[in-house]
Design a protein around this motif. Structure first.
Motif, mmCIF file in Angstrom:
data_model
loop_
_atom_site.group_PDB
_atom_site.id
_atom_site.type_symbol
_atom_site.label_atom_id
_atom_site.label_comp_id
_atom_site.label_asym_id
_atom_site.label_seq_id
_atom_site.Cartn_x
_atom_site.Cartn_y
_atom_site.Cartn_z
ATOM 1 N N LEU A 179 11.955 -1.155 -6.720
ATOM 2 C CA LEU A 179 11.868 -0.268 -5.567
ATOM 3 C C LEU A 179 10.861 0.850 -5.817
ATOM 4 O O LEU A 179 10.033 1.163 -4.948
ATOM 5 C CB LEU A 179 13.247 0.326 -5.253
ATOM 6 C CG LEU A 179 13.304 1.330 -4.107
ATOM 7 C CD1 LEU A 179 12.955 0.650 -2.791
ATOM 8 C CD2 LEU A 179 14.660 1.977 -4.040
ATOM 9 N N ILE A 180 10.911 1.436 -6.987
ATOM 10 C CA ILE A 180 9.966 2.514 -7.330
ATOM 11 C C ILE A 180 8.538 1.986 -7.332
ATOM 12 O O ILE A 180 7.621 2.635 -6.804
ATOM 13 C CB ILE A 180 10.346 3.146 -8.686
ATOM 14 C CG1 ILE A 180 11.672 3.907 -8.551
ATOM 15 C CG2 ILE A 180 9.253 4.061 -9.198
ATOM 16 C CD1 ILE A 180 12.280 4.336 -9.867
ATOM 17 N N ALA A 181 8.330 0.799 -7.892
ATOM 18 C CA ALA A 181 6.984 0.208 -7.915
ATOM 19 C C ALA A 181 6.483 -0.057 -6.502
ATOM 20 O O ALA A 181 5.306 0.187 -6.187
ATOM 21 C CB ALA A 181 6.988 -1.075 -8.732
ATOM 22 N N ALA A 182 7.352 -0.528 -5.625
ATOM 23 C CA ALA A 182 6.956 -0.789 -4.239
ATOM 24 C C ALA A 182 6.600 0.520 -3.524
ATOM 25 O O ALA A 182 5.612 0.580 -2.774
ATOM 26 C CB ALA A 182 8.074 -1.514 -3.493
ATOM 27 N N LEU A 183 7.384 1.569 -3.759
ATOM 28 C CA LEU A 183 7.092 2.852 -3.126
ATOM 29 C C LEU A 183 5.783 3.457 -3.637
ATOM 30 O O LEU A 183 4.997 4.008 -2.856
ATOM 31 C CB LEU A 183 8.248 3.825 -3.352
ATOM 32 C CG LEU A 183 9.533 3.512 -2.577
ATOM 33 C CD1 LEU A 183 10.645 4.466 -2.995
ATOM 34 C CD2 LEU A 183 9.298 3.574 -1.078
ATOM 35 N N VAL A 184 5.529 3.356 -4.935
ATOM 36 C CA VAL A 184 4.272 3.858 -5.502
ATOM 37 C C VAL A 184 3.094 3.082 -4.916
ATOM 38 O O VAL A 184 2.072 3.669 -4.533
ATOM 39 C CB VAL A 184 4.298 3.782 -7.045
ATOM 40 C CG1 VAL A 184 2.912 3.981 -7.633
ATOM 41 C CG2 VAL A 184 5.267 4.796 -7.605
ATOM 42 N N GLY A 185 3.223 1.762 -4.815
ATOM 43 C CA GLY A 185 2.168 0.943 -4.231
ATOM 44 C C GLY A 185 1.917 1.285 -2.775
ATOM 45 O O GLY A 185 0.766 1.359 -2.323
ATOM 46 N N LEU A 186 2.984 1.511 -2.024
ATOM 47 C CA LEU A 186 2.850 1.883 -0.614
ATOM 48 C C LEU A 186 2.168 3.243 -0.478
ATOM 49 O O LEU A 186 1.270 3.420 0.360
ATOM 50 C CB LEU A 186 4.223 1.909 0.058
ATOM 51 C CG LEU A 186 4.242 2.246 1.538
ATOM 52 C CD1 LEU A 186 3.525 1.165 2.333
ATOM 53 C CD2 LEU A 186 5.660 2.421 2.024
ATOM 54 N N PHE A 187 2.566 4.214 -1.295
ATOM 55 C CA PHE A 187 1.954 5.538 -1.270
ATOM 56 C C PHE A 187 0.468 5.451 -1.601
ATOM 57 O O PHE A 187 -0.371 6.068 -0.954
ATOM 58 C CB PHE A 187 2.667 6.463 -2.267
ATOM 59 C CG PHE A 187 2.036 7.820 -2.383
ATOM 60 C CD1 PHE A 187 2.205 8.768 -1.393
ATOM 61 C CD2 PHE A 187 1.261 8.145 -3.491
ATOM 62 C CE1 PHE A 187 1.610 10.012 -1.489
ATOM 63 C CE2 PHE A 187 0.661 9.383 -3.603
ATOM 64 C CZ PHE A 187 0.841 10.321 -2.596
ATOM 65 N N TRP A 188 0.116 4.669 -2.601
ATOM 66 C CA TRP A 188 -1.285 4.488 -3.002
ATOM 67 C C TRP A 188 -2.080 3.859 -1.869
ATOM 68 O O TRP A 188 -3.181 4.298 -1.558
ATOM 69 C CB TRP A 188 -1.337 3.630 -4.258
ATOM 70 C CG TRP A 188 -2.724 3.322 -4.714
ATOM 71 C CD1 TRP A 188 -3.602 4.159 -5.329
ATOM 72 C CD2 TRP A 188 -3.402 2.076 -4.590
ATOM 73 N NE1 TRP A 188 -4.778 3.505 -5.595
ATOM 74 C CE2 TRP A 188 -4.679 2.216 -5.149
ATOM 75 C CE3 TRP A 188 -3.043 0.843 -4.063
ATOM 76 C CZ2 TRP A 188 -5.589 1.181 -5.187
ATOM 77 C CZ3 TRP A 188 -3.952 -0.192 -4.100
ATOM 78 C CH2 TRP A 188 -5.209 -0.006 -4.661
ATOM 79 N N PHE A 189 -1.526 2.830 -1.221
ATOM 80 C CA PHE A 189 -2.212 2.154 -0.128
ATOM 81 C C PHE A 189 -2.438 3.096 1.054
ATOM 82 O O PHE A 189 -3.535 3.161 1.616
ATOM 83 C CB PHE A 189 -1.395 0.934 0.319
ATOM 84 C CG PHE A 189 -1.996 0.185 1.459
ATOM 85 C CD1 PHE A 189 -3.100 -0.617 1.271
ATOM 86 C CD2 PHE A 189 -1.450 0.285 2.735
ATOM 87 C CE1 PHE A 189 -3.665 -1.314 2.328
ATOM 88 C CE2 PHE A 189 -1.999 -0.397 3.794
ATOM 89 C CZ PHE A 189 -3.120 -1.202 3.590
ATOM 90 N N VAL A 190 -1.407 3.862 1.422
ATOM 91 C CA VAL A 190 -1.530 4.795 2.552
ATOM 92 C C VAL A 190 -2.534 5.892 2.229
ATOM 93 O O VAL A 190 -3.360 6.253 3.080
ATOM 94 C CB VAL A 190 -0.143 5.391 2.907
ATOM 95 C CG1 VAL A 190 -0.257 6.565 3.848
ATOM 96 C CG2 VAL A 190 0.745 4.315 3.504
ATOM 97 N N SER A 191 -2.512 6.409 1.003
ATOM 98 C CA SER A 191 -3.467 7.467 0.666
ATOM 99 C C SER A 191 -4.897 6.937 0.653
ATOM 100 O O SER A 191 -5.823 7.649 1.051
ATOM 101 C CB SER A 191 -3.129 8.107 -0.679
ATOM 102 O OG SER A 191 -3.313 7.199 -1.729
#
Length: 152
Positions: free
Chosen positions: A114-126
Motif C-alpha cells: 500500500l505504501i509503495a502504491a501511494l508513493v508511486g501515485l504521488f510521484w506520478f501526480v507530481s
C-alpha cells in the motif's frame, strides 16, 4: 548403435507423470469424514515450512505429511481448529500461517504494498503537475524568422 538410438528415443518419448497428492492412508482410515474435511480445510491455511508458499495439503514434503498427521491426530483428540493452529504456531512460529497475523513484526508485510502504491501515485501526480505548470517560453523574433525559413 541403431538399437541404442531407438531405445533412447523410446525413453524420451515415454510420458512421465507425477502421482497426484494422496491422502495419508493410515490417517484417513482412522478419522471420520467430518474430521478429514476439517483437517483438509485447516491444512490449506498452514504453510509447509520446507516448501515455499505451499500449504501442507499441497506439499509432497515428508515434513508436510507429518504435519498433516499431527493435524488429524489433534482434531481426532477433540481439539478445535484454533487450538491446533496455536499448537502449530508454538512449534513452527508465525511462518506456518499462510495468512500471518497483523502485529508489530508483520506490519511491513501487510502495509508495504500500500505504501509503495501511494508513493508511486504521488510521484506520478507530481510529475504530471510539473509538466503542466512548465509551459514552453514564447519564441523570440529571431527564432520565428528562422522557423519561417525552415518551413519554406
Amino acid at each position: 548403435m541403431r538399437a541404442l538410438l531407438i531405445a533412447g528415443l523410446l525413453t524420451l518419448s515415454t510420458p512421465t507423470t507425477l502421482p497426484a497428492q494422496q491422502s495419508d492412508p493410515v490417517v484417513t482410515q482412522a478419522v471420520s469424514p467430518e474430521i478429514e474435511a476439517r483437517a483438509r480445510s485447516l491444512g490449506r491455511t498452514l504453510r509447509c515450512v520446507v516448501c515455499q508458499n505451499q500449504s501442507i495439503e499441497e506439499s509432497d514434503a515428508d515434513l508436510a505429511a507429518d504435519m498433516r498427521v499431527l493435524v488429524r491426530e489433534e482434531l481426532s483428540a477433540g481439539k478445535t481448529e484454533a487450538e491446533v493452529t496455536a499448537l502449530m504456531r508454538d512449534r513452527y512460529g508465525d511462518y506456518v500461517l499462510l495468512m500471518p497475523p497483523v502485529q508489530g513484526n508483520t506490519l511491513i508485510l501487510w502495509f508495504a504494498p500500500l505504501i509503495a502504491a501511494l508513493v508511486g501515485l504521488f510521484w506520478f501526480v507530481s510529475l504530471r503537475r510539473r509538466q503542466q505548470t512548465d509551459p514552453l517560453p514564447a519564441l523570440t523574433e529571431e527564432e520565428r524568422a528562422r522557423l519561417e525559413t525552415l518551413r519554406r
